[in-house]
Design a protein around this motif. Structure first.
Motif, PDB file in Angstrom:
ATOM      1  N   LEU A   1       0.838  -1.202   0.000  1.00  0.00           N
ATOM      2  CA  LEU A   1       0.000   0.000   0.000  1.00  0.00           C
ATOM      3  C   LEU A   1       0.875   1.255   0.000  1.00  0.00           C
ATOM      4  N   VAL A   2       1.842   1.325   0.896  1.00  0.00           N
ATOM      5  CA  VAL A   2       2.703   2.517   0.969  1.00  0.00           C
ATOM      6  C   VAL A   2       3.549   2.639  -0.292  1.00  0.00           C
ATOM      7  N   TRP A   3       4.126   1.532  -0.755  1.00  0.00           N
ATOM      8  CA  TRP A   3       4.914   1.584  -1.987  1.00  0.00           C
ATOM      9  C   TRP A   3       4.047   2.048  -3.157  1.00  0.00           C
ATOM     10  N   GLY A   4       2.828   1.542  -3.226  1.00  0.00           N
ATOM     11  CA  GLY A   4       1.920   1.953  -4.294  1.00  0.00           C
ATOM     12  C   GLY A   4       1.609   3.435  -4.246  1.00  0.00           C
ATOM     13  N   LEU A   5       1.394   3.962  -3.041  1.00  0.00           N
ATOM     14  CA  LEU A   5       1.114   5.395  -2.903  1.00  0.00           C
ATOM     15  C   LEU A   5       2.315   6.236  -3.310  1.00  0.00           C
TER      16      LEU A   5
ATOM     17  N   ASN B   1      -2.635  13.572  -8.762  1.00  0.00           N
ATOM     18  CA  ASN B   1      -2.856  12.825  -7.528  1.00  0.00           C
ATOM     19  C   ASN B   1      -1.560  12.587  -6.753  1.00  0.00           C
ATOM     20  N   ASP B   2      -0.447  13.012  -7.299  1.00  0.00           N
ATOM     21  CA  ASP B   2       0.848  12.735  -6.697  1.00  0.00           C
ATOM     22  C   ASP B   2       0.959  13.288  -5.279  1.00  0.00           C
ATOM     23  N   SER B   3       0.603  14.546  -5.080  1.00  0.00           N
ATOM     24  CA  SER B   3       0.742  15.141  -3.751  1.00  0.00           C
ATOM     25  C   SER B   3      -0.214  14.497  -2.754  1.00  0.00           C
ATOM     26  N   VAL B   4      -1.405  14.133  -3.188  1.00  0.00           N
ATOM     27  CA  VAL B   4      -2.364  13.472  -2.305  1.00  0.00           C
ATOM     28  C   VAL B   4      -1.849  12.083  -1.925  1.00  0.00           C
ATOM     29  N   SER B   5      -1.281  11.364  -2.870  1.00  0.00           N
ATOM     30  CA  SER B   5      -0.750  10.030  -2.601  1.00  0.00           C
ATOM     31  C   SER B   5       0.414  10.092  -1.629  1.00  0.00           C
ATOM     32  N   ARG B   6       1.301  11.061  -1.820  1.00  0.00           N
ATOM     33  CA  ARG B   6       2.451  11.198  -0.916  1.00  0.00           C
ATOM     34  C   ARG B   6       1.994  11.584   0.491  1.00  0.00           C
TER      35      ARG B   6
ATOM     36  N   HIS C   1      -0.914  10.821   1.820  1.00  0.00           N
ATOM     37  CA  HIS C   1      -1.513   9.614   2.375  1.00  0.00           C
ATOM     38  C   HIS C   1      -0.430   8.662   2.877  1.00  0.00           C
ATOM     39  N   ALA C   2       0.632   8.471   2.103  1.00  0.00           N
ATOM     40  CA  ALA C   2       1.742   7.602   2.515  1.00  0.00           C
ATOM     41  C   ALA C   2       2.407   8.139   3.769  1.00  0.00           C
ATOM     42  N   SER C   3       2.591   9.450   3.846  1.00  0.00           N
ATOM     43  CA  SER C   3       3.199  10.056   5.038  1.00  0.00           C
ATOM     44  C   SER C   3       2.338   9.839   6.275  1.00  0.00           C
TER      45      SER C   3
END
Length: 107
Positions: free
Chosen positions: A73-77, A87-92, A94-96
């Motif tokens: 999940l984290v790697w995917g985000l 969606n890049d900033s939202v994904s990062r 979410h991972a953080s």
């Protein structure tokens, strides 16, 4: 890559990591605990290391730092798997958040 070169690169990475960790801890302890993913006790130990001790520890043949992204999940985000850059900033973010929660659980 030869074994001797790999060991030299591990030593260099270890020394760089220790120096960075000590610098972060001295600059902003709370942020360092989060960013490094270490406990208060570990931070105290790293903070107290002398340059000679850091050199000695760095010569280990084992990397001192490790990946904190332990699941798909984290790697995917972080990698976005081909999603748009919107969606890049939202994904990062979410991972953080996920990694911060795991840091709190570990502490």
């Amino acid at each position: 890559m030869e074994t001797t070169q790999i060991l030299a690169e591990i030593r260099e990475a270890n020394l760089s990591y220790l120096m960075l960790a000590q610098s972060l801890i001295r600059a902003d302890r709370e942020q360092a605990l989060f960013r490094l993913g270490v406990s208060e006790e570990t931070a105290n130990l790293i903070n107290a290391l002398t340059p000679a001790q850091m050199m000695k520890i760095a010569t280990s043949n084992t990397l001192l730092c490790r990946f904190r992204m332990d699941d798909d999940l984290v790697w995917g985000l972080l990698t976005n798997h081909g999603k748009s850059s919107a969606n890049d900033s939202v994904s990062r973010l979410h991972a953080s958040i996920l990694m911060a929660g795991r840091h709190q659980e570990a502490a």
